[in-house]
Design a protein around this motif. Structure first.
Motif, PDB file in Angstrom:
ATOM      1  N   HIS A 195      72.833  81.548  24.217  1.00 53.46           N
ATOM      2  CA  HIS A 195      73.752  80.669  24.565  1.00 53.46           C
ATOM      3  C   HIS A 195      74.409  81.364  26.302  1.00 53.46           C
ATOM      4  CE1 HIS A 195      74.862  77.358  21.747  1.00 53.46           C
ATOM      5  NE2 HIS A 195      74.166  78.209  21.114  1.00 53.46           N
ATOM      6  N   ILE A 196      74.507  80.471  27.319  1.00 54.75           N
ATOM      7  CA  ILE A 196      75.050  81.001  28.563  1.00 54.75           C
ATOM      8  C   ILE A 196      76.350  80.178  28.629  1.00 54.75           C
ATOM      9  CG2 ILE A 196      74.953  81.187  30.851  1.00 54.75           C
ATOM     10  CD1 ILE A 196      71.780  81.182  30.725  1.00 54.75           C
ATOM     11  N   ASP A 197      77.265  81.122  28.454  1.00 57.02           N
ATOM     12  CA  ASP A 197      78.910  80.477  28.191  1.00 57.02           C
ATOM     13  C   ASP A 197      79.440  80.318  29.556  1.00 57.02           C
ATOM     14  OD1 ASP A 197      78.406  80.030  25.308  1.00 57.02           O
ATOM     15  OD2 ASP A 197      79.575  82.102  25.218  1.00 57.02           O
ATOM     16  N   ASN A 198      80.671  79.783  29.766  1.00 59.26           N
ATOM     17  CA  ASN A 198      81.665  79.754  31.013  1.00 59.26           C
ATOM     18  C   ASN A 198      80.702  78.976  32.095  1.00 59.26           C
ATOM     19  OD1 ASN A 198      83.133  80.911  29.371  1.00 59.26           O
ATOM     20  ND2 ASN A 198      83.078  83.242  30.064  1.00 59.26           N
ATOM     21  N   ILE A 199      79.978  78.221  32.190  1.00 56.42           N
ATOM     22  CA  ILE A 199      79.508  77.477  33.307  1.00 56.42           C
ATOM     23  C   ILE A 199      80.111  76.296  33.290  1.00 56.42           C
ATOM     24  CG2 ILE A 199      77.428  76.520  34.353  1.00 56.42           C
ATOM     25  CD1 ILE A 199      75.689  78.597  33.463  1.00 56.42           C
ATOM     26  N   ALA A 200      80.844  76.017  34.468  1.00 57.14           N
ATOM     27  CA  ALA A 200      81.655  74.839  34.723  1.00 57.14           C
ATOM     28  C   ALA A 200      80.654  73.624  34.410  1.00 57.14           C
ATOM     29  CB  ALA A 200      82.510  75.003  36.049  1.00 57.14           C
ATOM     30  N   GLN A 201      81.432  72.449  34.164  1.00 56.63           N
ATOM     31  CA  GLN A 201      80.670  71.275  34.251  1.00 56.63           C
ATOM     32  C   GLN A 201      80.151  70.682  35.551  1.00 56.63           C
ATOM     33  OE1 GLN A 201      79.759  69.469  31.672  1.00 56.63           O
ATOM     34  NE2 GLN A 201      80.540  70.157  29.838  1.00 56.63           N
ATOM     35  N   GLU A 202      80.871  70.836  36.590  1.00 52.79           N
ATOM     36  CA  GLU A 202      80.553  70.527  37.743  1.00 52.79           C
ATOM     37  C   GLU A 202      79.392  71.240  38.483  1.00 52.79           C
ATOM     38  OE1 GLU A 202      84.069  73.031  38.551  1.00 52.79           O
ATOM     39  OE2 GLU A 202      83.528  71.452  36.897  1.00 52.79           O
ATOM     40  N   ARG A 233      73.303  71.108  27.470  1.00 55.25           N
ATOM     41  CA  ARG A 233      74.067  70.162  26.371  1.00 55.25           C
ATOM     42  C   ARG A 233      75.589  69.974  27.167  1.00 55.25           C
ATOM     43  NH1 ARG A 233      72.964  73.756  21.032  1.00 55.25           N
ATOM     44  NH2 ARG A 233      70.626  73.322  21.062  1.00 55.25           N
ATOM     45  N   GLU A 234      75.734  68.644  27.394  1.00 49.34           N
ATOM     46  CA  GLU A 234      76.923  68.558  28.188  1.00 49.34           C
ATOM     47  C   GLU A 234      78.102  67.623  27.532  1.00 49.34           C
ATOM     48  OE1 GLU A 234      76.123  67.002  32.144  1.00 49.34           O
ATOM     49  OE2 GLU A 234      74.777  68.444  32.603  1.00 49.34           O
ATOM     50  N   ASP A 235      78.927  67.983  27.421  1.00 48.17           N
ATOM     51  CA  ASP A 235      80.178  67.274  26.599  1.00 48.17           C
ATOM     52  C   ASP A 235      81.418  66.908  27.695  1.00 48.17           C
ATOM     53  OD1 ASP A 235      82.175  66.388  25.173  1.00 48.17           O
ATOM     54  OD2 ASP A 235      82.232  68.108  23.915  1.00 48.17           O
ATOM     55  N   PRO A 236      81.530  65.599  28.040  1.00 51.01           N
ATOM     56  CA  PRO A 236      82.349  65.226  28.928  1.00 51.01           C
ATOM     57  C   PRO A 236      83.902  65.521  28.857  1.00 51.01           C
ATOM     58  CG  PRO A 236      81.698  63.431  27.555  1.00 51.01           C
ATOM     59  CD  PRO A 236      80.935  64.506  27.374  1.00 51.01           C
ATOM     60  N   HIS A 237      84.037  66.071  27.421  1.00 52.95           N
ATOM     61  CA  HIS A 237      85.489  66.439  27.177  1.00 52.95           C
ATOM     62  C   HIS A 237      85.663  68.026  27.249  1.00 52.95           C
ATOM     63  CE1 HIS A 237      86.227  62.293  25.722  1.00 52.95           C
ATOM     64  NE2 HIS A 237      84.952  62.338  25.292  1.00 52.95           N
ATOM     65  N   ALA A 238      84.516  68.555  27.375  1.00 52.05           N
ATOM     66  CA  ALA A 238      84.638  70.224  27.524  1.00 52.05           C
ATOM     67  C   ALA A 238      84.621  70.657  29.014  1.00 52.05           C
ATOM     68  CB  ALA A 238      83.465  70.757  26.788  1.00 52.05           C
ATOM     69  N   LEU A 239      85.202  71.846  28.973  1.00 50.76           N
ATOM     70  CA  LEU A 239      85.442  72.511  30.299  1.00 50.76           C
ATOM     71  C   LEU A 239      83.998  73.152  30.859  1.00 50.76           C
ATOM     72  CD1 LEU A 239      88.683  74.240  30.091  1.00 50.76           C
ATOM     73  CD2 LEU A 239      88.206  72.135  31.283  1.00 50.76           C
TER      74      LEU A 239
END
Length: 280
Positions: A195-202, A233-239
């Motif tokens: 996993h690669i964490d802390n990549i912003a949704q935008e 994997r994108e979650d619209p409710h996640a940061l």
């Protein structure tokens, strides 16, 4: 007395019959041929030739067994030689990759051979055949010709070093996606995936993009190839995005690696260790 003679004849019956046959055959062979003696002589000759075949048969069997053992040994040697040849070809291919890797990198690299893996599936550590005598230091990065492997443990010995692989749950690596936005995140193994964490949704991240070390933290030099994006994997409710990476190095079957020798100070090591602790 007669009983002893009878016992002796019974025990040596085969020899007596053979001797009688030979003497009789010599007698008939030395006689002039005649109508009465001729058929008997030819019958004896036929019996003698048959006896020779019988005596030759065991010798022939022994010869065949000897030849069979020889052919089996030659076949085994051929199989062993072909196996060794395949291993040499595979090693030659790996060494070619390693030579090409060193030519393309402006790094101080120390070649090492993998001595053992741990028993975990997937493996979380390996032991290599270089240590402090060759200049290996704690936290030195370890790479293969295909990409980042992990880092040396805190306490290498004189001629051995334990390398903690990227599949070690305690390893955290600062990485970035190779695209114009240069998104950065923390790579970790969760027991099943990278996993690669802390990549912003935008921030844009696409499947197939290359993952490199960012150089932050002072452990891994920047620009080392780590892997490629396997899924996003994108979650619209996640940061943050949930980015899954496929490592480039074959962590399951490492045989030769490089230790990247980097001169670092204690402050950078402490910073990286603190960064790892936060990510755990």
């Amino acid at each position: 007395m007669l009983q002893r003679v009878a016992q002796w004849l019974w025990v040596h019956l085969t020899g007596v019959v053979l001797a009688f046959t030979l003497i009789s055959s010599l007698f008939f062979l030395t006689r002039a041929p005649s109508l009465k003696v001729g058929p008997v002589r030819w019958a004896l000759l036929y019996a003698i030739s048959g006896g020779q075949s019988v005596f030759r048969y065991p010798i022939h069997i022994v010869s065949l067994k000897t030849e069979n053992r020889y052919l089996r040994s030659q076949l085994l040697l051929k199989v062993i030689n072909e196996t060794e040849l395949r291993e040499l070809r595979a090693e030659n291919e790996r060494l070619r990759e390693m030579i090409a890797f060193t030519r393309d990198r402006d790094l101080e690299l120390l070649a090492a051979r993998v001595l053992s893996h741990d028993v975990e599936i997937p493996p979380t550590s390996i032991v290599i055949d270089v240590g402090t005598s060759a200049g290996v230091a704690p936290f030195d990065a370890v790479v293969s010709a295909r990409g980042l492997v992990g880092r040396c443990d805190e306490s290498p010995t004189w001629n051995r070093s334990i390398v903690r692989l990227l599949t070690d749950p305690g390893i955290r690596t600062s990485v970035m996606v190779q695209n114009p936005a240069r998104p950065m995140g923390i790579l970790r193994w969760n027991g099943a995936e990278m996993h690669i964490d802390n990549i912003a949704q935008e921030l844009p991240v696409a499947v197939g993009e290359t993952i490199l070390t960012s150089g932050l933290g002072g452990i891994f030099p920047p620009g080392l190839h780590v892997g490629v994006v396997d899924s996003v994997r994108e979650d619209p409710h996640a940061l943050f995005k949930d980015v899954i990476m496929k490592p480039s190095a074959r962590l399951y079957r490492l045989e030769e690696v490089f230790v990247v020798r980097v001169h670092r100070d204690s402050a950078s090591i402490g910073q990286q260790e603190g960064h790892n602790a936060v990510g755990r």
